[in-house]
Design a protein around this motif. Structure first.
Motif, PDB file in Angstrom:
ATOM      1  N   PHE A  58       4.692  49.128  45.210  1.00  0.00           N
ATOM      2  CA  PHE A  58       3.653  49.628  46.194  1.00  0.00           C
ATOM      3  C   PHE A  58       2.596  49.208  47.052  1.00  0.00           C
ATOM      4  CE2 PHE A  58       7.080  52.675  45.526  1.00  0.00           C
ATOM      5  CZ  PHE A  58       7.730  52.879  46.916  1.00  0.00           C
ATOM      6  N   ALA A  59       2.950  47.762  47.625  1.00  0.00           N
ATOM      7  CA  ALA A  59       1.756  47.621  48.479  1.00  0.00           C
ATOM      8  C   ALA A  59       0.619  48.706  49.095  1.00  0.00           C
ATOM      9  CB  ALA A  59       1.386  46.205  47.953  1.00  0.00           C
ATOM     10  N   ARG A  60      -0.845  48.779  49.476  1.00  0.00           N
ATOM     11  CA  ARG A  60      -1.536  48.750  50.444  1.00  0.00           C
ATOM     12  C   ARG A  60      -1.694  48.050  51.658  1.00  0.00           C
ATOM     13  NH1 ARG A  60      -4.379  49.716  45.902  1.00  0.00           N
ATOM     14  NH2 ARG A  60      -4.089  51.884  45.681  1.00  0.00           N
ATOM     15  N   LEU A  61      -0.666  48.045  52.740  1.00  0.00           N
ATOM     16  CA  LEU A  61      -0.617  47.021  53.701  1.00  0.00           C
ATOM     17  C   LEU A  61      -2.531  46.676  54.603  1.00  0.00           C
ATOM     18  CD1 LEU A  61       2.664  48.404  55.954  1.00  0.00           C
ATOM     19  CD2 LEU A  61       1.815  45.798  54.567  1.00  0.00           C
ATOM     20  N   VAL A  62      -2.743  45.935  55.394  1.00  0.00           N
ATOM     21  CA  VAL A  62      -4.058  46.393  55.797  1.00  0.00           C
ATOM     22  C   VAL A  62      -3.972  46.672  56.696  1.00  0.00           C
ATOM     23  CG1 VAL A  62      -5.533  44.433  56.892  1.00  0.00           C
ATOM     24  CG2 VAL A  62      -4.685  43.525  54.308  1.00  0.00           C
ATOM     25  N   ALA A  63      -3.091  46.463  57.738  1.00  0.00           N
ATOM     26  CA  ALA A  63      -2.854  47.272  59.238  1.00  0.00           C
ATOM     27  C   ALA A  63      -0.650  47.433  59.226  1.00  0.00           C
ATOM     28  CB  ALA A  63      -3.247  46.724  59.806  1.00  0.00           C
ATOM     29  N   PRO A  64      -0.744  49.122  59.935  1.00  0.00           N
ATOM     30  CA  PRO A  64      -1.597  49.758  59.931  1.00  0.00           C
ATOM     31  C   PRO A  64      -1.575  51.060  58.779  1.00  0.00           C
ATOM     32  CG  PRO A  64       0.769  50.174  61.359  1.00  0.00           C
ATOM     33  CD  PRO A  64       1.037  48.729  59.823  1.00  0.00           C
ATOM     34  N   GLU A  65      -2.869  51.605  59.165  1.00  0.00           N
ATOM     35  CA  GLU A  65      -4.057  52.029  57.797  1.00  0.00           C
ATOM     36  C   GLU A  65      -3.083  53.240  57.279  1.00  0.00           C
ATOM     37  OE1 GLU A  65      -7.916  54.435  57.241  1.00  0.00           O
ATOM     38  OE2 GLU A  65      -7.944  52.964  59.559  1.00  0.00           O
ATOM     39  N   GLY A  66      -3.008  53.156  56.225  1.00  0.00           N
ATOM     40  CA  GLY A  66      -2.866  53.907  55.706  1.00  0.00           C
ATOM     41  C   GLY A  66      -1.473  53.935  55.219  1.00  0.00           C
TER      42      GLY A  66
END
Length: 160
Positions: A58-66
């Motif tokens: 699971f990668a962190r998206l730049v947006a939407p935050e969180g």
């Protein structure tokens, strides 16, 4: 079989798994780039008799935050159709919720991912660079289903 957090010693096994389960090396390069950039929020492996037979990231998206993106899910071809992928998705969603994720996106087969709570409807107002017929959202926080906005992926997704 056990599902557990990824450890650095699993890197070779996960790389072999990604390389053999997918045509081409896009997924392998993606996971390596996400690790190098520290853009992974949750990473789990399925281990059977001391061997890595499944992996979810699971990668962190730049947006939407969180928000996170399930990218990718893989099970060894010799171990498919035994529920390992489903177990990894469920464990991954639990881990992502515990890590504070607001929602999770996935680009994949709707027939597969809707059974876990991902929906096309929840994603309908999002702008994404990917095919909308396969872009789903698993809403967690209030207001994430039907969210209006643009999905921005980390740089590791460039060229994928």
């Amino acid at each position: 079989m056990i599902i557990r957090p990824f450890r650095p010693g699993d890197a070779t096994g996960v790389s072999i798994l990604l390389d053999t389960a997918f045509e081409g090396q896009a997924e392998l390069r993606l996971v390596q780039a996400l690790r190098e950039a520290d853009q992974i929020a949750v990473e789990l492996v399925a281990e059977l008799e001391g061997h890595v037979v499944g992996h979810i990231c699971f990668a962190r998206l730049v947006a939407p935050e969180g928000w996170l993106s399930l990218s990718p899910l893989v099970v060894s071809p010799s171990q498919q159709d035994r529920g390992i992928g489903s177990d990894l998705v469920r464990a991954g969603l639990d881990a992502a919720r515990q890590a504070g994720a607001k929602a999770i996106t996935v680009l994949g087969a709707p027939d597969y991912y809707t059974r876990f709570g991902f929906t096309l409807k929840a994603a309908e107002n999002l702008h994404t660079p990917y095919d909308r017929d396969y872009f789903l959202v698993y809403p967690i926080a209030a207001g994430t289903s039907g969210h209006l906005g643009k999905v921005i992926y980390p740089s590791a997704f460039q060229g994928i």
